[in-house]
Design an enzyme around this catalytic site. Structure first.
Site, PDB file in Angstrom:
ATOM      1  N   ASP A 107      61.378  87.456  29.598  1.00 46.50           N
ATOM      2  CA  ASP A 107      60.727  86.197  29.934  1.00 46.50           C
ATOM      3  C   ASP A 107      61.247  85.691  31.283  1.00 46.50           C
ATOM      4  OD1 ASP A 107      58.975  83.976  28.403  1.00 46.50           O
ATOM      5  OD2 ASP A 107      60.638  82.943  29.389  1.00 46.50           O
ATOM      6  N   HIS A 272      57.028  87.734  20.711  1.00 50.99           N
ATOM      7  CA  HIS A 272      57.615  87.514  22.028  1.00 50.99           C
ATOM      8  C   HIS A 272      59.130  87.661  22.015  1.00 50.99           C
ATOM      9  CE1 HIS A 272      58.063  85.917  26.057  1.00 50.99           C
ATOM     10  NE2 HIS A 272      58.826  84.931  25.606  1.00 50.99           N
TER      11      HIS A 272
END
Length: 292
Positions: A107, A272
């Site tokens: 990320d 994620h």
């Protein structure tokens, strides 16, 4: 009490511009630096770091502006530019005596890792990227209703003042919403870890917003300059993503191949927070990268 990585030393190390970074350091062998994402801290690597520490020196810092690291005021766009944050990583590694490192980011940390690979190819030997596309490409692929998943990118891109106030007034709800929505397996974020993430994020609203704001400004400028110059990542690169290409209608592997000629692009079924949801898969992927 904030959880820690068992068996790791927890230290403070110099980054760029006088900033100090908190980091967990453990294991022995060739160095691997693991960079966390949003809205997390270095704790996201707790499972992967433990597995890798039997073979490598594993370094897990909190990015500037996050966790226990310094949170300098955003007096200019460069303070939270990924170029500056990449320089933090290189200087941190040098302070530990490492001239060459493998670097893996998730990320926000993956955006820092990408920039480090472009700016410091003499230092970064291998590059691992989890669940992003480069900043310039990210803005290009966020189109139509499916792009609503990235609403926070647009919110935190706004001028200083309103985003910080809105988020600070509902910090737990704001940051918690991403932990809920993005986790394929909520059990991978147990209550003590979730609470640690929420406490750390609530204490860092201005710097987190500044990090995101940089990605709508100076980071785009830096990426565009590299694209125009034909710059590419010189080291082996592994990218692991959810199938964002299918969701948003673009060729994710093709986007990455334009930047990384030596590319291993993989899709995962994990959510994620893949380093926490599928640590065996991510550890194996990192080992495969380091073997190239």
């Amino acid at each position: 009490m904030t959880p820690t990585l068992p068996g790791f030393d927890h230290v403070r190390l110099p980054g760029a511009d006088g900033v100090e970074l908190a980091a967990a350091v453990g294991g022995s062998g060739s160095p691997v630096v693991l960079l966390h994402g949003f809205p997390q801290t270095h704790l996201m690597w707790r499972h992967v770091a433990e597995r890798l520490a039997g073979e490598h020196t594993v370094i897990c810092p909190d990015l500037r502006g996050y966790g226990a690291s310094d949170k300098p005021a955003a007096t200019g766009p460069e303070v939270y530019a990924k170029r500056t944050m990449a320089a933090d990583v290189v200087q941190l590694a040098a302070a530990l005596g490492h001239e060459h490192i493998a670097l893996v980011g998730h990320d926000r940390g993956a955006l820092v890792a990408f920039r480090a690979g472009l700016d410091h190819p003499e230092t970064i030997t291998h590059l691992g990227i989890l669940d992003i596309v480069p900043t310039l490409d990210m803005w290009n692929v966020l189109q139509g209703v499916p792009a609503a998943v990235g609403y926070h990118l647009f919110l935190m891109a706004q001028p200083p003042g309103l985003p910080e106030t809105m988020i600070a007034n509902s910090a737990d709800a704001f940051f918690g919403s991403f932990l809920d929505a993005w986790a394929g397996d909520p059990a991978a974020l147990p209550p003590e870890i979730r609470s640690a993430y929420l406490r750390a994020s609530a204490a860092a609203v201005p710097s987190i917003v500044a990090d995101y704001r940089a990605s709508a400004g100076v980071d785009v400028t830096h990426d565009q300059a590299d694209l125009d110059a034909g710059s590419q990542l010189a080291m082996p690169v592994t990218v692991v993503q959810q199938d964002w290409g299918a969701r948003l209608g673009y060729d994710a592997a093709g986007v990455w191949r334009a930047w990384a000629p030596d590319l291993d692009h993989r899709l995962t079924r994990a959510g994620h927070f893949m380093a926490e949801e599928a640590p065996d898969e991510i550890t194996a992927t990192i080992r495969d990268l380091l073997a190239r």
